[in-house]
Design a protein around this motif. Structure first.
Motif, PDB file in Angstrom:
ATOM      1  N   ALA A  27      -9.986  -3.822  -1.292  1.00  0.00           N
ATOM      2  CA  ALA A  27     -10.908  -4.957  -1.189  1.00  0.00           C
ATOM      3  C   ALA A  27     -10.852  -5.826  -2.438  1.00  0.00           C
ATOM      4  CB  ALA A  27     -12.329  -4.451  -0.947  1.00  0.00           C
ATOM      5  N   ASN A  28     -10.702  -5.223  -3.612  1.00  0.00           N
ATOM      6  CA  ASN A  28     -10.573  -6.004  -4.848  1.00  0.00           C
ATOM      7  C   ASN A  28      -9.308  -6.851  -4.829  1.00  0.00           C
ATOM      8  OD1 ASN A  28     -12.947  -5.152  -6.024  1.00  0.00           O
ATOM      9  ND2 ASN A  28     -12.004  -3.446  -7.109  1.00  0.00           N
ATOM     10  N   THR A  29      -8.199  -6.261  -4.352  1.00  0.00           N
ATOM     11  CA  THR A  29      -6.961  -7.040  -4.245  1.00  0.00           C
ATOM     12  C   THR A  29      -7.121  -8.181  -3.248  1.00  0.00           C
ATOM     13  OG1 THR A  29      -5.697  -5.030  -4.723  1.00  0.00           O
ATOM     14  CG2 THR A  29      -4.495  -6.890  -3.804  1.00  0.00           C
ATOM     15  N   THR A  30      -7.779  -7.908  -2.126  1.00  0.00           N
ATOM     16  CA  THR A  30      -8.049  -8.950  -1.131  1.00  0.00           C
ATOM     17  C   THR A  30      -8.906 -10.054  -1.723  1.00  0.00           C
ATOM     18  OG1 THR A  30      -7.924  -7.309   0.641  1.00  0.00           O
ATOM     19  CG2 THR A  30      -9.001  -9.390   1.153  1.00  0.00           C
ATOM     20  N   LEU A  31      -9.912  -9.681  -2.490  1.00  0.00           N
ATOM     21  CA  LEU A  31     -10.787 -10.662  -3.141  1.00  0.00           C
ATOM     22  C   LEU A  31      -9.992 -11.563  -4.078  1.00  0.00           C
ATOM     23  CD1 LEU A  31     -14.235  -9.795  -4.708  1.00  0.00           C
ATOM     24  CD2 LEU A  31     -12.610 -11.178  -5.962  1.00  0.00           C
ATOM     25  N   ALA A  60      -5.314  -3.907   6.450  1.00  0.00           N
ATOM     26  CA  ALA A  60      -5.261  -3.356   5.090  1.00  0.00           C
ATOM     27  C   ALA A  60      -6.598  -2.744   4.701  1.00  0.00           C
ATOM     28  CB  ALA A  60      -4.861  -4.452   4.103  1.00  0.00           C
ATOM     29  N   LEU A  61      -7.715  -3.431   5.030  1.00  0.00           N
ATOM     30  CA  LEU A  61      -9.028  -2.875   4.723  1.00  0.00           C
ATOM     31  C   LEU A  61      -9.309  -1.630   5.551  1.00  0.00           C
ATOM     32  CD1 LEU A  61     -11.096  -6.177   4.450  1.00  0.00           C
ATOM     33  CD2 LEU A  61     -10.477  -4.634   2.591  1.00  0.00           C
ATOM     34  N   LEU A  62      -8.817  -1.595   6.792  1.00  0.00           N
ATOM     35  CA  LEU A  62      -8.973  -0.395   7.618  1.00  0.00           C
ATOM     36  C   LEU A  62      -8.259   0.790   6.978  1.00  0.00           C
ATOM     37  CD1 LEU A  62      -9.830   1.095  10.183  1.00  0.00           C
ATOM     38  CD2 LEU A  62      -7.770   0.191  11.302  1.00  0.00           C
ATOM     39  N   ILE A  63      -7.088   0.547   6.425  1.00  0.00           N
ATOM     40  CA  ILE A  63      -6.368   1.613   5.720  1.00  0.00           C
ATOM     41  C   ILE A  63      -7.180   2.078   4.510  1.00  0.00           C
ATOM     42  CG2 ILE A  63      -4.309   2.097   4.334  1.00  0.00           C
ATOM     43  CD1 ILE A  63      -2.759   0.285   6.244  1.00  0.00           C
ATOM     44  N   GLY A  64      -7.821   1.136   3.819  1.00  0.00           N
ATOM     45  CA  GLY A  64      -8.671   1.515   2.700  1.00  0.00           C
ATOM     46  C   GLY A  64      -9.831   2.397   3.133  1.00  0.00           C
ATOM     47  N   VAL A  65     -10.432   2.078   4.275  1.00  0.00           N
ATOM     48  CA  VAL A  65     -11.525   2.906   4.801  1.00  0.00           C
ATOM     49  C   VAL A  65     -11.013   4.308   5.127  1.00  0.00           C
ATOM     50  CG1 VAL A  65     -13.162   3.183   6.698  1.00  0.00           C
ATOM     51  CG2 VAL A  65     -12.787   0.922   5.695  1.00  0.00           C
ATOM     52  N   LEU A  66      -9.850   4.396   5.781  1.00  0.00           N
ATOM     53  CA  LEU A  66      -9.285   5.698   6.138  1.00  0.00           C
ATOM     54  C   LEU A  66      -8.926   6.505   4.895  1.00  0.00           C
ATOM     55  CD1 LEU A  66      -6.999   4.687   9.158  1.00  0.00           C
ATOM     56  CD2 LEU A  66      -9.251   5.775   9.226  1.00  0.00           C
ATOM     57  N   ASN A  67      -8.395   5.841   3.866  1.00  0.00           N
ATOM     58  CA  ASN A  67      -8.079   6.553   2.621  1.00  0.00           C
ATOM     59  C   ASN A  67      -9.343   7.071   1.940  1.00  0.00           C
ATOM     60  OD1 ASN A  67      -5.354   6.123   2.979  1.00  0.00           O
ATOM     61  ND2 ASN A  67      -5.207   4.437   1.527  1.00  0.00           N
ATOM     62  N   ILE A  94       0.857  -1.184   0.000  1.00  0.00           N
ATOM     63  CA  ILE A  94       0.000   0.000   0.000  1.00  0.00           C
ATOM     64  C   ILE A  94       0.894   1.235   0.000  1.00  0.00           C
ATOM     65  CG2 ILE A  94      -1.794   1.274   1.231  1.00  0.00           C
ATOM     66  CD1 ILE A  94      -2.785  -1.336   2.366  1.00  0.00           C
ATOM     67  N   GLY A  95       0.705   2.081  -0.999  1.00  0.00           N
ATOM     68  CA  GLY A  95       1.595   3.227  -1.190  1.00  0.00           C
ATOM     69  C   GLY A  95       1.456   4.299  -0.131  1.00  0.00           C
ATOM     70  N   GLU A  96       0.246   4.602   0.313  1.00  0.00           N
ATOM     71  CA  GLU A  96       0.036   5.668   1.293  1.00  0.00           C
ATOM     72  C   GLU A  96      -1.037   5.253   2.284  1.00  0.00           C
ATOM     73  OE1 GLU A  96      -1.889   9.220  -0.432  1.00  0.00           O
ATOM     74  OE2 GLU A  96      -1.773   8.128  -2.329  1.00  0.00           O
ATOM     75  N   SER A  97      -0.798   5.566   3.540  1.00  0.00           N
ATOM     76  CA  SER A  97      -1.735   5.208   4.590  1.00  0.00           C
ATOM     77  C   SER A  97      -1.598   6.187   5.742  1.00  0.00           C
ATOM     78  CB  SER A  97      -1.494   3.774   5.085  1.00  0.00           C
ATOM     79  OG  SER A  97      -0.202   3.670   5.672  1.00  0.00           O
ATOM     80  N   ALA A 128     -15.206 -13.560  -2.347  1.00  0.00           N
ATOM     81  CA  ALA A 128     -15.834 -12.405  -2.985  1.00  0.00           C
ATOM     82  C   ALA A 128     -17.006 -11.873  -2.167  1.00  0.00           C
ATOM     83  CB  ALA A 128     -16.301 -12.785  -4.390  1.00  0.00           C
ATOM     84  N   ILE A 129     -17.827 -12.776  -1.636  1.00  0.00           N
ATOM     85  CA  ILE A 129     -19.024 -12.333  -0.925  1.00  0.00           C
ATOM     86  C   ILE A 129     -18.643 -11.496   0.290  1.00  0.00           C
ATOM     87  CG2 ILE A 129     -21.021 -13.118   0.386  1.00  0.00           C
ATOM     88  CD1 ILE A 129     -21.180 -15.521  -1.446  1.00  0.00           C
ATOM     89  N   GLU A 130     -17.668 -11.954   1.051  1.00  0.00           N
ATOM     90  CA  GLU A 130     -17.265 -11.224   2.252  1.00  0.00           C
ATOM     91  C   GLU A 130     -16.672  -9.865   1.906  1.00  0.00           C
ATOM     92  OE1 GLU A 130     -16.604 -14.278   1.569  1.00  0.00           O
ATOM     93  OE2 GLU A 130     -17.385 -15.547   3.182  1.00  0.00           O
ATOM     94  N   CYS A 131     -15.837  -9.810   0.866  1.00  0.00           N
ATOM     95  CA  CYS A 131     -15.213  -8.533   0.479  1.00  0.00           C
ATOM     96  C   CYS A 131     -16.256  -7.531  -0.016  1.00  0.00           C
ATOM     97  CB  CYS A 131     -14.145  -8.771  -0.584  1.00  0.00           C
ATOM     98  SG  CYS A 131     -12.690  -9.672   0.020  1.00  0.00           S
ATOM     99  N   ILE A 132     -17.187  -8.033  -0.839  1.00  0.00           N
ATOM    100  CA  ILE A 132     -18.251  -7.143  -1.312  1.00  0.00           C
ATOM    101  C   ILE A 132     -19.118  -6.689  -0.144  1.00  0.00           C
ATOM    102  CG2 ILE A 132     -20.273  -6.962  -2.789  1.00  0.00           C
ATOM    103  CD1 ILE A 132     -17.634  -7.000  -4.287  1.00  0.00           C
ATOM    104  N   ALA A 133     -19.365  -7.575   0.810  1.00  0.00           N
ATOM    105  CA  ALA A 133     -20.168  -7.206   1.978  1.00  0.00           C
ATOM    106  C   ALA A 133     -19.477  -6.124   2.798  1.00  0.00           C
ATOM    107  CB  ALA A 133     -20.427  -8.443   2.842  1.00  0.00           C
ATOM    108  N   VAL A 134     -18.154  -6.202   2.918  1.00  0.00           N
ATOM    109  CA  VAL A 134     -17.410  -5.176   3.650  1.00  0.00           C
ATOM    110  C   VAL A 134     -17.544  -3.826   2.948  1.00  0.00           C
ATOM    111  CG1 VAL A 134     -15.086  -4.406   4.290  1.00  0.00           C
ATOM    112  CG2 VAL A 134     -15.779  -6.763   4.729  1.00  0.00           C
ATOM    113  N   ILE A 135     -17.382  -3.826   1.631  1.00  0.00           N
ATOM    114  CA  ILE A 135     -17.510  -2.569   0.871  1.00  0.00           C
ATOM    115  C   ILE A 135     -18.907  -1.976   1.058  1.00  0.00           C
ATOM    116  CG2 ILE A 135     -17.493  -1.552  -1.432  1.00  0.00           C
ATOM    117  CD1 ILE A 135     -15.459  -3.657  -2.260  1.00  0.00           C
TER     118      ILE A 135
END
Length: 403
Positions: free
Chosen positions: A359-363, A95-102, A78-81, A369-376
């Motif tokens: 989330a796409n990278t995690t998927l 990693a997903l928490l960083i995505g939420v913060l970004n 992850i380039g920036e967090s 897929a279902i869990e990642c889409i549910a998180v988004i």
């Protein structure tokens, strides 16, 4: 109607008792309950079928389910967090928490900047200056007719076409703009700055309380105590005194070119800069029209009455027209805030690692897929509901109250 024909229950002020529910199709209340049960049952059957079918297909393909993957090591660069992150040690959950913060970093700053820019452009459209009115009208008509994704790609291409760090554009040897992003000096934070910030927060609360006291006193006596001296003391003088007592530390971390890149300071990446710039400019075009229509919804007699009292256009707009226009502006403005937040998911097109990108990278790595889409979906739903609740509260707070 004669007095003898009036229902004595109405004369006594008591409401007529409700009729008892009858188990009969001729009873409207019974029919309503039956239809609601049937519809809820039908929805439940569909949900049961979809969940069962999905579970069977996942079991046949030996795909794991559940959110246990959040505790596994991510390995996603992850380039920036906003928080520390090590791809070799930290989990998918972090990693997903960083995505939420970004995502929040784009949404919050974007909403503030788009509101300021859109308000200025909306007011500019009503200017008596011919050039100002035409330029702002051209801005609105042009920006709103271009797809947002196209604008994001445009700004991304422009920023990556800037000179290399060695030939970066700069202001005073402290601010640099290159194809690596925008480098800004930062203040080295120490304990004294934390204390001053806490004093400022306490001063903000004190200023709000004093302003409330001044408003209540004005309603009772007709005289309003001055607020600005108290605000000046609590928000500026007291924090400065606290900072001075703690030693008055003041040191900047200025970016310096070393080799092929800069060191020191803080960096705003081209991806984040392009995303923020595109969202702000695009959304401001819609906010401008909302502000313009809200101002025009206020009766022209308000302007004329205020002008007859000798007020100039600036004070009239700030103190008389805009407070009334807010009641028209706030509801559609809420929709634009929600749109800006949801449109930030287009960051994946220009390489900014927001929630959708991570989330796409995690998927792709976990196959869940279902869990990642549910998180988004859960994150965007939470953010959208929070914005709606706050704006609805504010809209209720500024609503006209009948006496």
């Amino acid at each position: 109607m004669s007095e003898a024909t009036i229902d004595p229950r109405l004369m006594s002020g008591r409401a007529a008792p409700k009729r008892r529910l009858r188990v009969s199709w001729s009873d409207p209340r019974f029919r309503a309950i039956v239809w609601q049960v049937v519809i809820l049952g039908f929805i439940g059957l569909i949900a049961w079928y979809l969940i069962g079918n999905t579970s069977r297909n996942l079991a046949v393909r030996h795909i794991a389910t559940g959110f246990g993957f959040l505790n596994r090591t991510a390995g996603i660069p992850i380039g920036e967090s906003l928080i520390s992150y090590n791809p070799a040690e930290d989990t998918y959950g972090r990693a997903l928490l960083i995505g939420v913060l970004n995502t929040l970093k784009v949404a919050v700053i974007g909403v503030v900047l788009a509101t300021i820019l859109g308000t200025l452009i909306g007011i500019g459209r009503l200017s008596k200056n011919w050039l100002m009115a035409r330029l702002t009208a051209f801005y609105v008509e042009t920006i709103r007719d271009l797809p947002l994704l196209l604008q994001l790609l445009f700004w991304y291409t422009i920023l990556h076409g800037l000179p290399a760090p060695r030939d970066a554009m700069h202001i005073g040897g402290a601010v640099y703009l290159s194809n690596r992003g925008l480098k800004l000096p930062t203040l080295n934070l120490e304990f004294a700055h934390t204390v001053a910030l806490l004093v400022f927060a306490a001063g903000a609360v004190g200023t709000w309380l004093w302003n409330r006291h001044a408003r209540l006193r004005q309603e009772v006596t007709g005289e309003r105590p001055a607020v600005w001296p108290v605000a000046l003391g609590l928000l500026l003088i007291l924090p400065l005194i606290a900072w001075a007592v703690m030693g008055a530390p003041f040191q900047w971390d200025v970016p310096v070119l070393h080799g092929f890149n800069f060191t020191g300071g803080t960096n705003i990446s081209p991806e984040y800069f392009a995303l923020l710039l595109g969202l702000v400019i695009y959304t401001a075009g819609y906010i401008a029209e909302i502000v313009r229509s809200g101002i025009q919804a206020v009766a022209w007699g308000q302007w004329e009455a205020a002008g007859a009292l000798g007020l100039k256009r600036g004070p009239i707009l700030r103190h008389i027209v805009l407070p009334q226009a807010l009641r028209v502006i706030i509801p559609p403005m809420t929709s634009q805030y929600l749109n800006l937040t949801k449109n930030s998911s287009l960051a994946v097109a220009i390489g900014y690692q927001d929630l959708v990108s991570i989330a796409n990278t995690t998927l792709n790595q976990t196959g869940q897929a279902i869990e990642c889409i549910a998180v988004i979906m859960a994150v965007y739903l939470t953010i959208s509901l929070s914005i709606s609740l706050f704006m609805n509260w504010y809209n209720t707070h500024i609503a006209l109250v009948e006496r």
